[in-house]
Design a protein around this motif. Structure first.
Motif, PDB file in Angstrom:
ATOM      1  N   GLN A   1       0.428  -1.284  -0.205  1.00  0.00           N
ATOM      2  CA  GLN A   1       0.279  -0.175  -0.342  1.00  0.00           C
ATOM      3  C   GLN A   1       0.925   1.647   0.288  1.00  0.00           C
ATOM      4  OE1 GLN A   1      -2.361   1.235   3.637  1.00  0.00           O
ATOM      5  NE2 GLN A   1      -4.380   0.226   2.811  1.00  0.00           N
ATOM      6  N   GLU A   2       2.208   1.070   1.226  1.00  0.00           N
ATOM      7  CA  GLU A   2       2.796   2.465   0.696  1.00  0.00           C
ATOM      8  C   GLU A   2       3.238   2.676  -0.023  1.00  0.00           C
ATOM      9  OE1 GLU A   2       6.434   4.149   3.407  1.00  0.00           O
ATOM     10  OE2 GLU A   2       5.098   2.193   4.316  1.00  0.00           O
ATOM     11  N   ARG A   3       4.302   1.343  -0.806  1.00  0.00           N
ATOM     12  CA  ARG A   3       5.183   2.090  -1.793  1.00  0.00           C
ATOM     13  C   ARG A   3       4.350   2.105  -3.096  1.00  0.00           C
ATOM     14  NH1 ARG A   3      10.387  -1.281  -3.809  1.00  0.00           N
ATOM     15  NH2 ARG A   3      10.511   0.173  -5.388  1.00  0.00           N
ATOM     16  N   LEU A   4       3.070   1.760  -2.998  1.00  0.00           N
ATOM     17  CA  LEU A   4       2.406   2.686  -5.029  1.00  0.00           C
ATOM     18  C   LEU A   4       1.692   3.868  -4.793  1.00  0.00           C
ATOM     19  CD1 LEU A   4      -0.248  -1.212  -5.418  1.00  0.00           C
ATOM     20  CD2 LEU A   4       2.027  -0.224  -7.219  1.00  0.00           C
ATOM     21  N   GLY A   5       1.079   3.655  -3.485  1.00  0.00           N
ATOM     22  CA  GLY A   5       1.139   4.666  -2.948  1.00  0.00           C
ATOM     23  C   GLY A   5       1.796   6.505  -3.608  1.00  0.00           C
TER      24      GLY A   5
ATOM     25  N   ARG B   1       7.389   0.472 -14.023  1.00  0.00           N
ATOM     26  CA  ARG B   1       8.875  -0.193 -13.441  1.00  0.00           C
ATOM     27  C   ARG B   1       8.819   0.178 -11.880  1.00  0.00           C
ATOM     28  NH1 ARG B   1      12.839   3.648 -15.044  1.00  0.00           N
ATOM     29  NH2 ARG B   1      12.927   3.164 -16.929  1.00  0.00           N
ATOM     30  N   GLU B   2       8.278   1.790 -11.280  1.00  0.00           N
ATOM     31  CA  GLU B   2       8.295   1.651  -9.960  1.00  0.00           C
ATOM     32  C   GLU B   2       6.937   0.368  -9.602  1.00  0.00           C
ATOM     33  OE1 GLU B   2       9.965   2.632  -7.403  1.00  0.00           O
ATOM     34  OE2 GLU B   2      11.043   3.572  -8.847  1.00  0.00           O
ATOM     35  N   VAL B   3       5.799  -0.002  -9.926  1.00  0.00           N
ATOM     36  CA  VAL B   3       4.825  -0.641 -10.089  1.00  0.00           C
ATOM     37  C   VAL B   3       5.268  -1.965 -10.056  1.00  0.00           C
ATOM     38  CG1 VAL B   3       2.625  -1.685 -10.995  1.00  0.00           C
ATOM     39  CG2 VAL B   3       2.719   0.671 -10.773  1.00  0.00           C
ATOM     40  N   ARG B   4       5.633  -2.338 -10.810  1.00  0.00           N
ATOM     41  CA  ARG B   4       6.818  -3.403 -10.992  1.00  0.00           C
ATOM     42  C   ARG B   4       7.193  -4.056  -9.746  1.00  0.00           C
ATOM     43  NH1 ARG B   4      11.389  -6.429 -13.098  1.00  0.00           N
ATOM     44  NH2 ARG B   4      10.368  -8.120 -14.533  1.00  0.00           N
ATOM     45  N   MET B   5       8.316  -2.785  -9.505  1.00  0.00           N
ATOM     46  CA  MET B   5       9.079  -3.573  -8.244  1.00  0.00           C
ATOM     47  C   MET B   5       7.987  -3.216  -7.053  1.00  0.00           C
ATOM     48  SD  MET B   5      12.076  -3.849  -9.314  1.00  0.00           S
ATOM     49  CE  MET B   5      13.389  -4.083  -7.429  1.00  0.00           C
ATOM     50  N   ALA B   6       6.868  -2.990  -6.621  1.00  0.00           N
ATOM     51  CA  ALA B   6       6.629  -3.069  -5.381  1.00  0.00           C
ATOM     52  C   ALA B   6       5.571  -4.315  -5.871  1.00  0.00           C
ATOM     53  CB  ALA B   6       5.533  -1.948  -5.751  1.00  0.00           C
ATOM     54  N   LEU B   7       5.225  -4.883  -6.836  1.00  0.00           N
ATOM     55  CA  LEU B   7       4.567  -5.954  -6.907  1.00  0.00           C
ATOM     56  C   LEU B   7       5.275  -6.978  -6.579  1.00  0.00           C
ATOM     57  CD1 LEU B   7       2.666  -5.714  -9.561  1.00  0.00           C
ATOM     58  CD2 LEU B   7       1.612  -5.642  -7.346  1.00  0.00           C
TER      59      LEU B   7
ATOM     60  N   LEU C   1       6.260 -14.282 -10.296  1.00  0.00           N
ATOM     61  CA  LEU C   1       6.693 -13.381 -11.398  1.00  0.00           C
ATOM     62  C   LEU C   1       5.691 -13.391 -12.894  1.00  0.00           C
ATOM     63  CD1 LEU C   1       9.110 -11.190 -12.484  1.00  0.00           C
ATOM     64  CD2 LEU C   1      10.112 -13.352 -13.162  1.00  0.00           C
ATOM     65  N   PRO C   2       5.419 -14.753 -12.845  1.00  0.00           N
ATOM     66  CA  PRO C   2       4.003 -14.417 -14.168  1.00  0.00           C
ATOM     67  C   PRO C   2       3.047 -13.000 -13.602  1.00  0.00           C
ATOM     68  CG  PRO C   2       5.105 -16.959 -13.376  1.00  0.00           C
ATOM     69  CD  PRO C   2       5.096 -15.956 -12.325  1.00  0.00           C
ATOM     70  N   VAL C   3       3.061 -13.251 -12.807  1.00  0.00           N
ATOM     71  CA  VAL C   3       1.600 -12.488 -12.625  1.00  0.00           C
ATOM     72  C   VAL C   3       2.219 -10.856 -12.754  1.00  0.00           C
ATOM     73  CG1 VAL C   3      -0.324 -11.882 -10.764  1.00  0.00           C
ATOM     74  CG2 VAL C   3       0.683 -13.993 -10.469  1.00  0.00           C
ATOM     75  N   VAL C   4       3.397 -10.373 -11.355  1.00  0.00           N
ATOM     76  CA  VAL C   4       4.251  -9.550 -12.428  1.00  0.00           C
ATOM     77  C   VAL C   4       3.765  -9.193 -13.140  1.00  0.00           C
ATOM     78  CG1 VAL C   4       5.155  -7.623 -12.016  1.00  0.00           C
ATOM     79  CG2 VAL C   4       4.364  -9.023 -10.051  1.00  0.00           C
ATOM     80  N   ARG C   5       5.032  -9.577 -14.435  1.00  0.00           N
ATOM     81  CA  ARG C   5       4.662  -9.518 -15.562  1.00  0.00           C
ATOM     82  C   ARG C   5       3.447  -9.679 -17.111  1.00  0.00           C
ATOM     83  NH1 ARG C   5       8.624 -14.208 -16.991  1.00  0.00           N
ATOM     84  NH2 ARG C   5      10.909 -13.390 -16.051  1.00  0.00           N
TER      85      ARG C   5
ATOM     86  N   LYS D   1       2.164  -5.803 -18.082  1.00  0.00           N
ATOM     87  CA  LYS D   1       1.505  -5.609 -19.689  1.00  0.00           C
ATOM     88  C   LYS D   1       0.212  -5.712 -19.717  1.00  0.00           C
ATOM     89  CE  LYS D   1       0.220  -8.841 -22.917  1.00  0.00           C
ATOM     90  NZ  LYS D   1       0.212 -10.520 -22.964  1.00  0.00           N
ATOM     91  N   GLN D   2      -0.689  -5.816 -18.997  1.00  0.00           N
ATOM     92  CA  GLN D   2      -1.877  -5.427 -18.646  1.00  0.00           C
ATOM     93  C   GLN D   2      -2.366  -3.560 -18.772  1.00  0.00           C
ATOM     94  OE1 GLN D   2      -4.587  -7.078 -20.161  1.00  0.00           O
ATOM     95  NE2 GLN D   2      -3.440  -8.192 -20.428  1.00  0.00           N
ATOM     96  N   VAL D   3      -2.006  -3.386 -17.804  1.00  0.00           N
ATOM     97  CA  VAL D   3      -1.435  -1.955 -17.154  1.00  0.00           C
ATOM     98  C   VAL D   3      -0.807  -0.847 -18.702  1.00  0.00           C
ATOM     99  CG1 VAL D   3      -0.872   0.006 -15.942  1.00  0.00           C
ATOM    100  CG2 VAL D   3      -1.617  -2.404 -15.239  1.00  0.00           C
TER     101      VAL D   3
END
Length: 459
Positions: free
Chosen positions: A6-10, A32-38, A45-49, A53-55
């Motif tokens: 929550q903090e990182r994405l915020g 890139r920041e969203v990817r690192m937060a996840l 990793l497959p979920v993050v990718r 991609k969808q976003v």
């Protein structure tokens, strides 16, 4: 719950600048920041990718309306994709079968399986008005059988006795026969857990599943194991036809990797989340509400449901009527409010569900934390009935006695009395025509941005 994510994405989503439209260049750093937060939240990793991609596909080239900034559009896209990753909507238990509906619980040792049986039994009894029978087929741990018997007594459901000398299949069949004779609506079968996935365990649980043919087979998993939770769920799903997942210990999970990974990896819905140790600390899993909480937008619907279920309406009505008549709001009334909050999981549990509360400084959160509220209750409990009605009587020697009785300092007694006087003044302002609206307007000015329309993102 999921504080780190929550903090990182915020912070990340605040940084996207205002442009006329969202382009690949101006969202590259944010993605890139969203990817690192996840990844830091231990999302697989497959979920993050797939998520990134969808976003990206949805965000690039989106026209921004006059009423929304690019940042707000981007946040809405991220929220939608978080929902999609977790399953989009709540999937309820399937109980539409000839009674008794048999539910089987599976999972590793230490995941909170037996506790979840007790919580689920209470949930079905209180919210769905079902008669529930619970049984333990864990013949390897006598303590597990005793634990379930104690839990059944605590939540007010029937326990079917079992013994380590019996076979799991015989125990479960005996419980189901008993339930048929006594017209129970639901039977919940607790199974043996292991420290790891092994062939013997899987063979035993497959035989049990084949013998009792449960309408729901729920996998119980500890959310704090992150993406390993999703991988373990996949291993069980390969052996058993799982129908859903119960994610436990989410109140202690600051990351959120399990919640975001399980649906994608197993294809199975998360049906419930455990949010504490209390027997009522089990909530249906609503992906849209959890997505809102992750993005700091609160979860007002869950808060309303909790208030409806756990607040003693008669007591609340009496206090409201008393205040409206102009009678004094006493320390006894204040203590009752504290008890009602505890019933709903404590102050921090409530604050987490309000929009914008993640913006509160840690010092402020500390002042309204559960520890502070427990201390207040202890102080009030150390007062005499007369002192609770007339706090003006509480002077030097009385303060020392109350401090000694509650294990606190005199300064803390002074602080509580000051807070109470402020609350009493506020209650007096509610009296009379328009008093409530005036008070709400004053409160709105004190709220952080994003709460009650105070300047936060609106969708």
């Amino acid at each position: 719950m999921f504080e780190n994510l929550q903090e990182r994405l915020g912070k990340t989503l605040k940084n996207i600048s205002g442009r006329g439209r969202l382009t690949e260049d101006n969202i590259k750093d944010t993605l890139r920041e969203v990817r690192m937060a996840l990844l830091e939240a231990d999302v697989a990793l497959p979920v993050v990718r797939e998520f990134v991609k969808q976003v990206k596909e949805r965000a690039v080239g989106v026209e921004v309306t006059k009423s929304l900034s690019p940042g707000q559009v981007f946040i809405k896209i991220v929220r939608d994709e978080l929902e999609k990753a977790m399953g989009e909507s709540n999937e309820e238990l399937n109980l539409s079968t000839q009674p008794p509906a048999v539910l089987m619980m599976a999972g590793l040792q230490g995941a909170g399986k037996t506790t979840s049986v007790g919580k689920l039994a209470k949930f079905l009894k209180e919210r769905h008005k079902k008669s529930v029978l619970v049984v333990s087929a864990d013949v390897y741990r006598p303590a597990a059988i005793k634990q379930l018997e104690t839990l059944a007594s605590d939540v007010g459901v029937e326990f079917f006795p079992s013994d380590i000398s019996q076979k799991p299949v015989d125990i479960a069949k005996g419980a189901i026969d008993h339930a048929k004779r006594k017209f129970f609506d639901v039977v919940i079968v607790d199974t043996a857990g292991r420290l790891h996935v092994d062939a013997d365990m899987m063979d035993e649980i497959k035989d049990l599943h084949a013998a009792i043919k449960p309408i729901e087979t729920l996998f119980v998993v500890d959310s704090m194991t992150g993406q390993d939770a999703a991988n373990t769920a996949k291993a069980f799903d390969d052996a058993l036809p799982l129908t859903g997942v119960i994610l436990t210990k989410t109140d202690g999970d600051a990351r959120g990797g399990a919640a975001l990974s399980i649906r994608h990896i197993t294809g199975k819905p998360i049906k419930f989340i455990g949010v504490g140790e209390r027997t009522d600390a089990l909530e249906p899993f609503h992906p849209d509400r959890v997505a809102s909480r992750i993005l700091g937008m609160g979860d007002v619907l869950s808060l309303i449901e909790e208030v409806q279920m756990k607040v003693d309406k008669d007591k609340a009505a009496k206090v409201a009527e008393k205040v409206m008549k102009g009678d004094d709001f006493t320390l006894e009334d204040f203590a009752e409010q504290l008890r009602q909050m505890k019933n709903m999981g404590g102050m921090m549990s409530l604050l987490e569900k309000l929009p914008g509360m993640n913006n509160l400084p840690d010092a402020v959160k500390g002042q309204v934390g559960d520890k502070a509220f427990n201390q207040m209750e202890a102080i009030i409990n150390s007062m005499t009935p007369l002192e609770r009605k007339k706090p003006d009587l509480i002077k030097g020697s009385r303060k020392k006695r109350i401090a000694a009785g509650s294990g606190t300092q005199v300064q803390e007694i002074n602080k509580l009395l000051k807070q109470f006087m402020q609350m009493q003044k506020m209650m007096k302002k509610m009296k009379g025509k328009g008093g409530m609206m005036k008070m709400m307007r004053n409160m709105k000015g004190m709220m952080p941005p994003g709460m009650f329309g105070g300047g936060g993102p609106k969708f």
